[in-house]
Every structure is written in C-alpha cells, then in structure tokens.
Design a protein around this motif. Structure first.
Motif, PDB file in Angstrom:
ATOM      1  N   ALA A 101      83.280  48.085  19.164  1.00 38.80           N
ATOM      2  CA  ALA A 101      83.127  47.023  20.156  1.00 38.80           C
ATOM      3  C   ALA A 101      82.122  45.976  19.673  1.00 38.80           C
ATOM      4  CB  ALA A 101      82.673  47.617  21.491  1.00 38.80           C
ATOM      5  N   LEU A 102      80.992  46.415  19.136  1.00 41.81           N
ATOM      6  CA  LEU A 102      79.964  45.476  18.677  1.00 41.81           C
ATOM      7  C   LEU A 102      80.454  44.651  17.488  1.00 41.81           C
ATOM      8  CD1 LEU A 102      76.814  47.773  18.964  1.00 41.81           C
ATOM      9  CD2 LEU A 102      77.413  45.840  20.452  1.00 41.81           C
ATOM     10  N   ALA A 103      81.238  45.286  16.604  1.00 42.58           N
ATOM     11  CA  ALA A 103      81.810  44.536  15.491  1.00 42.58           C
ATOM     12  C   ALA A 103      82.760  43.452  15.997  1.00 42.58           C
ATOM     13  CB  ALA A 103      82.539  45.482  14.538  1.00 42.58           C
ATOM     14  N   ASN A 104      83.559  43.778  17.003  1.00 42.54           N
ATOM     15  CA  ASN A 104      84.457  42.792  17.595  1.00 42.54           C
ATOM     16  C   ASN A 104      83.669  41.684  18.291  1.00 42.54           C
ATOM     17  OD1 ASN A 104      86.762  44.231  16.774  1.00 42.54           O
ATOM     18  ND2 ASN A 104      86.773  45.458  18.646  1.00 42.54           N
ATOM     19  N   ILE A 105      82.612  42.070  19.000  1.00 44.52           N
ATOM     20  CA  ILE A 105      81.782  41.087  19.702  1.00 44.52           C
ATOM     21  C   ILE A 105      81.131  40.130  18.716  1.00 44.52           C
ATOM     22  CG2 ILE A 105      79.650  40.825  21.059  1.00 44.52           C
ATOM     23  CD1 ILE A 105      80.510  43.431  22.537  1.00 44.52           C
ATOM     24  N   SER A 106      80.703  40.646  17.556  1.00 45.69           N
ATOM     25  CA  SER A 106      80.073  39.788  16.555  1.00 45.69           C
ATOM     26  C   SER A 106      81.051  38.745  16.034  1.00 45.69           C
ATOM     27  CB  SER A 106      79.530  40.632  15.396  1.00 45.69           C
ATOM     28  OG  SER A 106      80.573  41.122  14.570  1.00 45.69           O
ATOM     29  N   TYR A 107      82.337  39.060  16.077  1.00 46.77           N
ATOM     30  CA  TYR A 107      83.385  38.120  15.657  1.00 46.77           C
ATOM     31  C   TYR A 107      83.713  37.137  16.791  1.00 46.77           C
ATOM     32  CZ  TYR A 107      87.877  36.521  13.706  1.00 46.77           C
ATOM     33  OH  TYR A 107      88.904  35.758  13.210  1.00 46.77           O
ATOM     34  N   LEU A 108      83.793  37.644  18.015  1.00 45.89           N
ATOM     35  CA  LEU A 108      84.135  36.799  19.155  1.00 45.89           C
ATOM     36  C   LEU A 108      83.011  35.836  19.507  1.00 45.89           C
ATOM     37  CD1 LEU A 108      85.770  39.478  21.499  1.00 45.89           C
ATOM     38  CD2 LEU A 108      86.945  37.530  20.466  1.00 45.89           C
ATOM     39  N   TYR A 109      81.775  36.306  19.391  1.00 44.41           N
ATOM     40  CA  TYR A 109      80.607  35.526  19.790  1.00 44.41           C
ATOM     41  C   TYR A 109      79.602  35.520  18.635  1.00 44.41           C
ATOM     42  CZ  TYR A 109      82.898  36.893  24.132  1.00 44.41           C
ATOM     43  OH  TYR A 109      83.838  37.137  25.100  1.00 44.41           O
ATOM     44  N   PRO A 110      79.788  34.617  17.686  1.00 44.22           N
ATOM     45  CA  PRO A 110      78.966  34.627  16.472  1.00 44.22           C
ATOM     46  C   PRO A 110      77.461  34.563  16.731  1.00 44.22           C
ATOM     47  CG  PRO A 110      80.857  33.183  16.200  1.00 44.22           C
ATOM     48  CD  PRO A 110      80.840  33.593  17.635  1.00 44.22           C
ATOM     49  N   ASP A 111      77.054  33.994  17.863  1.00 42.85           N
ATOM     50  CA  ASP A 111      75.625  33.933  18.157  1.00 42.85           C
ATOM     51  C   ASP A 111      75.031  35.308  18.439  1.00 42.85           C
ATOM     52  OD1 ASP A 111      77.297  33.747  20.546  1.00 42.85           O
ATOM     53  OD2 ASP A 111      75.429  33.550  21.686  1.00 42.85           O
ATOM     54  N   LYS A 112      75.879  36.310  18.650  1.00 41.44           N
ATOM     55  CA  LYS A 112      75.419  37.679  18.902  1.00 41.44           C
ATOM     56  C   LYS A 112      75.509  38.556  17.650  1.00 41.44           C
ATOM     57  CE  LYS A 112      74.993  36.587  23.225  1.00 41.44           C
ATOM     58  NZ  LYS A 112      73.636  36.366  23.800  1.00 41.44           N
ATOM     59  N   LYS A 113      75.902  37.965  16.538  1.00 38.70           N
ATOM     60  CA  LYS A 113      76.200  38.754  15.338  1.00 38.70           C
ATOM     61  C   LYS A 113      74.997  39.535  14.832  1.00 38.70           C
ATOM     62  CE  LYS A 113      78.547  38.288  10.896  1.00 38.70           C
ATOM     63  NZ  LYS A 113      79.312  37.376  10.021  1.00 38.70           N
ATOM     64  N   ALA A 398      85.622  49.004  23.443  1.00 39.27           N
ATOM     65  CA  ALA A 398      86.154  48.872  22.083  1.00 39.27           C
ATOM     66  C   ALA A 398      87.586  48.371  22.106  1.00 39.27           C
ATOM     67  CB  ALA A 398      86.071  50.213  21.361  1.00 39.27           C
ATOM     68  N   MET A 399      88.378  48.893  23.040  1.00 38.87           N
ATOM     69  CA  MET A 399      89.789  48.547  23.086  1.00 38.87           C
ATOM     70  C   MET A 399      90.026  47.148  23.674  1.00 38.87           C
ATOM     71  SD  MET A 399      91.387  51.116  21.666  1.00 38.87           S
ATOM     72  CE  MET A 399      89.986  51.161  20.539  1.00 38.87           C
ATOM     73  N   ARG A 400      89.265  46.767  24.681  1.00 38.58           N
ATOM     74  CA  ARG A 400      89.515  45.453  25.287  1.00 38.58           C
ATOM     75  C   ARG A 400      89.034  44.314  24.399  1.00 38.58           C
ATOM     76  NH1 ARG A 400      86.536  44.582  30.835  1.00 38.58           N
ATOM     77  NH2 ARG A 400      87.441  42.497  30.590  1.00 38.58           N
ATOM     78  N   THR A 401      88.256  44.634  23.353  1.00 34.12           N
ATOM     79  CA  THR A 401      87.814  43.617  22.393  1.00 34.12           C
ATOM     80  C   THR A 401      88.514  43.750  21.045  1.00 34.12           C
ATOM     81  OG1 THR A 401      85.967  45.036  21.680  1.00 34.12           O
ATOM     82  CG2 THR A 401      85.524  43.446  23.447  1.00 34.12           C
ATOM     83  N   ASN A 402      89.573  44.530  20.975  1.00 36.03           N
ATOM     84  CA  ASN A 402      90.227  44.857  19.702  1.00 36.03           C
ATOM     85  C   ASN A 402      91.078  43.697  19.193  1.00 36.03           C
ATOM     86  OD1 ASN A 402      90.944  46.736  17.565  1.00 36.03           O
ATOM     87  ND2 ASN A 402      92.951  46.876  18.536  1.00 36.03           N
ATOM     88  N   ILE A 403      90.419  42.644  18.744  1.00 36.55           N
ATOM     89  CA  ILE A 403      91.123  41.451  18.299  1.00 36.55           C
ATOM     90  C   ILE A 403      91.471  41.548  16.813  1.00 36.55           C
ATOM     91  CG2 ILE A 403      90.459  39.763  20.029  1.00 36.55           C
ATOM     92  CD1 ILE A 403      88.388  40.345  16.913  1.00 36.55           C
ATOM     93  N   ASP A 404      92.327  40.649  16.381  1.00 34.16           N
ATOM     94  CA  ASP A 404      92.778  40.603  14.982  1.00 34.16           C
ATOM     95  C   ASP A 404      91.736  39.866  14.147  1.00 34.16           C
ATOM     96  OD1 ASP A 404      94.123  40.438  12.600  1.00 34.16           O
ATOM     97  OD2 ASP A 404      95.598  38.975  13.294  1.00 34.16           O
ATOM     98  N   ARG A 405      90.856  40.625  13.492  1.00 31.20           N
ATOM     99  CA  ARG A 405      89.774  40.012  12.718  1.00 31.20           C
ATOM    100  C   ARG A 405      90.202  39.615  11.306  1.00 31.20           C
ATOM    101  NH1 ARG A 405      84.992  44.012  12.515  1.00 31.20           N
ATOM    102  NH2 ARG A 405      86.233  45.598  13.567  1.00 31.20           N
TER     103      ARG A 405
END
Length: 414
Positions: A101-113, A398-405
C-alpha cells in the motif's frame, strides 16, 4: 474447536454485530465515470485519485500506528484464539500488505514518497526478525535466514521478505537491502529448480502447494527482473507457462489456488473465491494479459450480488456451489457471510483497481462499509472490524491502491 469458539465470541459481541446496522452505507467517490469504467483501459493519469486521497492517507496513518511497533507487540495484535501459527502469519501479512500500500501511495502521491519509503524500511526490519519468522521456524524446525544454503522451502517467509524489499527499491529506496534481496531471490530460484513440483515450493511441510503463496515468490522475482536487467525473468516465464497450461481448472478456466503435492493436478484442483481473487491481484503485478483473463472469468463464476440487512452488497463467493450463512475460515477467506468471502472480496479490489473496473470496485467498497463501519479520529480512519481483523484493513488498503506502476496496460494485447 478454536474456530467455533471464535465465531461464538463474535456472535455474542452485540457491539460488533451492531456495526452493520448502525452504519449508513455511503457511495465512496469513484475516480472515473461509469462510462469510462466499462472500457477497462484507463491509465493512472485519467484517474482523479485526489477524490480518495484523504481516505487512503488516513487509513495508512492508522495502519502505520498499529503495525509499526515491536515485533512482539505486533504478533499480539492478532486474536490469541486463532493460535500462534496464524498469529504469526497475520503479523507478516500485515507488514507485507501495508508495504505494498505504501509503495502504491508513493506513486500516487509523490509528495508522500520519502515518508512512505521510511516506513517501508521499518516494516522490512520488523519482518527480518526471529519473532516474525517464528511461525515459519516452528514449521520447518530451522530458522529461514540461518539455513539459506539448505534445501528446505521456507517459501512463504522468504518470498514475503523479498517482495517487501522489492517494494522498497521500486519506491526509490537505497541499496541497504541489496545483498539480502540478492540472496533471497537466488535461494528461491535455486529451490524452485530443484523442486519436484514443477517449479513450485511448499508453503509448509507435508501440505498442499498453495499457488497464491507461490505468486508472492513470482512477484518478488518479477520485480527483481525489473531492477536487474531481466535476471530471473526466464524462471518467471517458465512458472507462468505452467500456470497457464497445467494448473487451470477445466470447468471454469480459473487458475487453481492450491494443488496436492503430487503430479496429477486436475484431480486435486479446488476453486475458492479467496484464492482466485488473490491470484488475480498478484498476477496483475506480473502478467497483465493473464490477470485480465482470470479476472473476467472470476467475475463470471464467483461474483455475487445480494442484500444484507436491507442493503445491497456485492462481493466474491468463497465457494462455487455452497453459500454458508456465516462461517469463519482463519486462512485467506476470513468471515464468510451469505456465501460472500470477506478475504476474497478484499483481494478482488486489487484486480478491480488495476483494471479500472470502477463499478465493481465501488460496490465492493460499499459492502466493506456496511460490514466494517468506518471509524475516524485524529486524521486516522479504519473499519471498526479491523479492531479484530487488522490484517483485513492492511489488505484492503493494499488492494484499493493496486495501480499499474509499470505501464503494463499499455500492452498492444489489451
């Protein structure tokens, strides 16, 4: 007997049972319109993830507070009644799912990386302790990290740690875990090629082959290939070839969740909703074409729409022909209500998110709200039921943020 006592305690807990009755179902904001959703070919840039940002970040805040603690405290977060083995499994799955989930969040919201990478490192360090691998040590009668030159499987522990490190690296982490990641993946590949089970490794001694567990190994190796110029890609593709040709259930076309430890697979294939949904979501991180095929078949065979306490609910059935009113399975399924698997529905969010099936995703999130009931306080939120099932909250995020990175959906085959 332990499972029955646990279910009985839930049924006696009037406060827990009242969650569903008290919560007014809400339609969570969807990133795209239903018209776009039907296309199933939407890039991340087309999605207004800002509409979910507060929801996602506040759930991540709560999970970090609950999970990032001493290994001993984390293990105790799971109910004692499920036993020490499942307590250990739940603890390590909490860490791996929060890491994803955190890896996905770092991609979705770069300011949180930077913050996400810091927490992923803490989670890797928690998992890489004797306490978090005690469930595995007890099963194999040796420590997984002290026996890397040996031949016993230790697959679940080693692959989860390797997957977590890969997420650290892919999120921009430094080289601190490179040596251990090299060793973990090299060990897994060596043992796979030595295995008598067509590249599969046993999760635990004298048990079935769990393909859902093996997929964590394949995700870790796929990520290693991405980071290291294609190394181990041949092993990944060889395993996927077997998955597409040998381990498919002939009736449904679905990949098995488990196989007997023998060569005649078809006689032992059983399709379960939790296994299939998890297969689909893990496959999305490895082979988007195969994952999409499996996801469409899963929706056809295992999707269920029903009503609960007068409210429409939607999810994934645990069994194809059997719909128990209420049952508890401490492995992947968790609670099963009216045939709908809590675990299977949470896992299915991953593939639904990846493929932009926003109608199904929104319906499953509403179902989770009905069943779980969100609590919010001090810029944190979580489903009320996560006070008992912490691993469920981590999995759902983890699943609700499972985007195509990795741009997998740009393939001309889709």
């Amino acid at each position: 007997m332990g499972n029955l006592k646990f279910i009985s305690s839930l049924l006696r807990d009037k406060e827990l049972l009242s969650y569903g009755a008290q919560v007014v179902p809400i339609l969570l904001s969807t990133p795209v319109t239903a018209a776009k959703a039907r296309n199933w070919r939407i890039s991340t840039s087309d999605i207004s993830w800002e509409s979910e940002k507060d929801e996602i970040l506040e759930r991540a805040n709560w999970l970090c507070k609950k999970i990032v603690k001493s290994p001993e405290q984390l293990v105790k977060e799971a109910p004692e009644v499920i036993g020490e083995h499942f307590q250990g499994e739940w603890a390590i799955y909490c860490c791996s799912m929060l890491t994803h989930a955190l890896a996905n969040i770092s991609y979705l919201y770069p300011d949180k990386k930077d913050k996400c990478t810091e927490y992923i490192s803490k989670l890797v360090d928690i998992v890489n302790t004797p306490t978090l691998r005690e469930y595995d040590t007890h099963s194999w009668k040796e420590d997984a990290m002290e026996s890397l030159s040996g031949n016993k499987s230790h697959m679940t522990y080693l692959s989860i740690l390797a997957w977590m490190i890969s997420n650290y690296k892919l999120s921009g982490g430094d080289s601190r875990y490179d040596t251990i990641y090299d060793t973990l993946c090299g060990t897994l590949v060596r043992r796979m090629h030595q295995s008598p089970y067509d590249l599969n490794l046993l999760s635990f001694p004298n048990m079935q082959i769990w393909l859902s567990d093996m997929l964590v190994t394949i995700v870790a190796l796929k990520n290693y290939s991405r980071l290291n110029g294609g190394k181990y890609e041949d092993t990944v593709q060889a395993w996927l070839h077997n998955a597409k040709t040998i381990w498919i259930d002939k009736r449904t076309g679905l990949l098995a969740g488990m196989l007997p430890g023998a060569s005649k697979y078809q006689k032992g294939i059983e399709i379960r909703g939790s296994h299939t949904a998890l297969n689909c979501s893990y496959l999305s991180l490895i082979d988007a074409d195969f994952a999409k095929d499996q996801y469409e078949k899963m929706c056809k065979v295992l999707r269920k729409d029903d009503t609960f306490m007068g409210t429409k609910v939607c999810g994934v059935k645990e069994y194809i022909k059997y719909s128990p009113e209420i049952k508890f399975a401490p492995g992947d399924a968790g609670m099963i209500v009216k045939g709908i698997s809590a675990g299977g529905t949470a896992f299915a969010l991953g593939a639904a998110t990846f493929f932009g099936d926003w109608e199904f995703r929104s319906n499953m999130l509403r179902t989770a709200e009905v069943a779980g009931g969100t609590k919010r306080e001090n810029r944190m939120r979580h489903y009320s039921i996560a006070d008992l099932f912490l691993v469920g909250e981590a999995t759902a995020l983890a699943m609700r943020t499972n985007i195509d990175r990795y741009g997998s959906l740009q393939s001309p085959l889709l």
